[in-house]
Design a protein around this motif. Structure first.
Motif, PDB file in Angstrom:
ATOM      1  N   LEU A  19       0.986  -1.011   0.132  1.00  0.00           N
ATOM      2  CA  LEU A  19      -0.094  -0.073   0.004  1.00  0.00           C
ATOM      3  C   LEU A  19       0.782   1.137  -0.068  1.00  0.00           C
ATOM      4  N   SER A  20       1.883   1.247  -0.271  1.00  0.00           N
ATOM      5  CA  SER A  20       3.068   2.321  -0.215  1.00  0.00           C
ATOM      6  C   SER A  20       2.698   3.328  -1.016  1.00  0.00           C
ATOM      7  N   ASP A  21       2.687   2.599  -2.502  1.00  0.00           N
ATOM      8  CA  ASP A  21       2.234   3.805  -3.291  1.00  0.00           C
ATOM      9  C   ASP A  21       0.719   4.633  -3.214  1.00  0.00           C
ATOM     10  N   PHE A  22      -0.179   3.682  -2.589  1.00  0.00           N
ATOM     11  CA  PHE A  22      -1.537   4.442  -2.460  1.00  0.00           C
ATOM     12  C   PHE A  22      -1.323   5.523  -1.085  1.00  0.00           C
ATOM     13  N   ARG A  23      -0.451   5.246  -0.105  1.00  0.00           N
ATOM     14  CA  ARG A  23      -0.023   6.140   0.739  1.00  0.00           C
ATOM     15  C   ARG A  23       0.439   7.215   0.143  1.00  0.00           C
ATOM     16  N   ARG A  24       1.585   7.174  -0.690  1.00  0.00           N
ATOM     17  CA  ARG A  24       2.325   8.091  -0.943  1.00  0.00           C
ATOM     18  C   ARG A  24       1.488   9.242  -1.961  1.00  0.00           C
ATOM     19  N   SER A  25       0.436   8.780  -2.337  1.00  0.00           N
ATOM     20  CA  SER A  25      -0.596   9.584  -3.052  1.00  0.00           C
ATOM     21  C   SER A  25      -1.648  10.383  -2.641  1.00  0.00           C
ATOM     22  N   LEU A  26      -1.343  10.097  -1.266  1.00  0.00           N
ATOM     23  CA  LEU A  26      -2.608  10.710  -0.465  1.00  0.00           C
ATOM     24  C   LEU A  26      -1.993  12.048   0.001  1.00  0.00           C
ATOM     25  N   ARG A  27      -2.786  13.013   0.401  1.00  0.00           N
ATOM     26  CA  ARG A  27      -2.346  14.233   1.012  1.00  0.00           C
ATOM     27  C   ARG A  27      -1.691  14.056   2.374  1.00  0.00           C
ATOM     28  N   GLN A  29      -1.898  15.095   5.550  1.00  0.00           N
ATOM     29  CA  GLN A  29      -2.654  14.589   6.570  1.00  0.00           C
ATOM     30  C   GLN A  29      -3.443  13.587   6.495  1.00  0.00           C
ATOM     31  N   ASP A  30      -3.894  12.914   5.478  1.00  0.00           N
ATOM     32  CA  ASP A  30      -4.138  11.702   5.181  1.00  0.00           C
ATOM     33  C   ASP A  30      -3.325  10.564   5.303  1.00  0.00           C
ATOM     34  N   GLN A  31      -2.143  10.927   4.854  1.00  0.00           N
ATOM     35  CA  GLN A  31      -0.914  10.074   5.300  1.00  0.00           C
ATOM     36  C   GLN A  31      -0.910   9.650   6.454  1.00  0.00           C
ATOM     37  N   ASP A  35      -1.334   6.269   8.436  1.00  0.00           N
ATOM     38  CA  ASP A  35      -0.234   5.827   9.568  1.00  0.00           C
ATOM     39  C   ASP A  35      -1.113   5.448  10.716  1.00  0.00           C
ATOM     40  N   ASP A  36      -1.685   6.114  11.406  1.00  0.00           N
ATOM     41  CA  ASP A  36      -2.556   6.079  12.561  1.00  0.00           C
ATOM     42  C   ASP A  36      -3.242   4.559  12.358  1.00  0.00           C
ATOM     43  N   LEU A  37      -4.041   4.505  11.422  1.00  0.00           N
ATOM     44  CA  LEU A  37      -4.639   3.325  11.074  1.00  0.00           C
ATOM     45  C   LEU A  37      -3.858   1.912  10.946  1.00  0.00           C
ATOM     46  N   ILE A  38      -2.740   2.031  10.393  1.00  0.00           N
ATOM     47  CA  ILE A  38      -1.809   1.008  10.304  1.00  0.00           C
ATOM     48  C   ILE A  38      -1.249   0.389  11.646  1.00  0.00           C
ATOM     49  N   ARG A  39      -0.798   1.762  12.443  1.00  0.00           N
ATOM     50  CA  ARG A  39      -0.512   1.466  13.792  1.00  0.00           C
ATOM     51  C   ARG A  39      -1.489   0.695  14.478  1.00  0.00           C
ATOM     52  N   THR A  40      -2.747   1.225  14.413  1.00  0.00           N
ATOM     53  CA  THR A  40      -3.868   0.399  15.142  1.00  0.00           C
ATOM     54  C   THR A  40      -4.003  -1.033  14.947  1.00  0.00           C
TER      55      THR A  40
END
Length: 85
Positions: A19-27, A29-31, A35-40
């Motif tokens: 999902l790193s490309d997806f994450r990189r494409s986010l703004r 604040q959304d990144q 990251d918080d969701l992944i930590r959860t």
């Protein structure tokens, strides 16, 4: 000989990498939220191991949803304590 299944924690890391490309494409604040969701999800690794679901992303998403619902319930309780005008 049977195929060896990667440990759940390693599968979680693989999903995060996928999902790193997806994450990189986010703004930005959304990144941070991503990251918080992944930590959860990582905090609930024991539940994911026990679930033995064929797709680890399923238990990761469930962990994220549980945490979000918990936060919503806390906010609702806080709002109920505010007196009506």
């Amino acid at each position: 000989m049977g195929r060896t299944i990667a440990p759940y924690s390693r599968q979680m890391l693989q999903i995060e990498e996928n999902l790193s490309d997806f994450r990189r494409s986010l703004r930005k604040q959304d990144q941070d939220i991503f990251d918080d969701l992944i930590r959860t999800a990582k905090l609930q690794v024991q539940a994911g191991v026990m679930a033995s679901l064929p797709y680890p992303i399923d238990s990761m998403i469930l962990s994220m949803l549980i945490d979000l619902k918990k936060e919503m319930n806390e906010i609702k309780k806080g709002l109920q304590k505010i007196p009506d005008k």
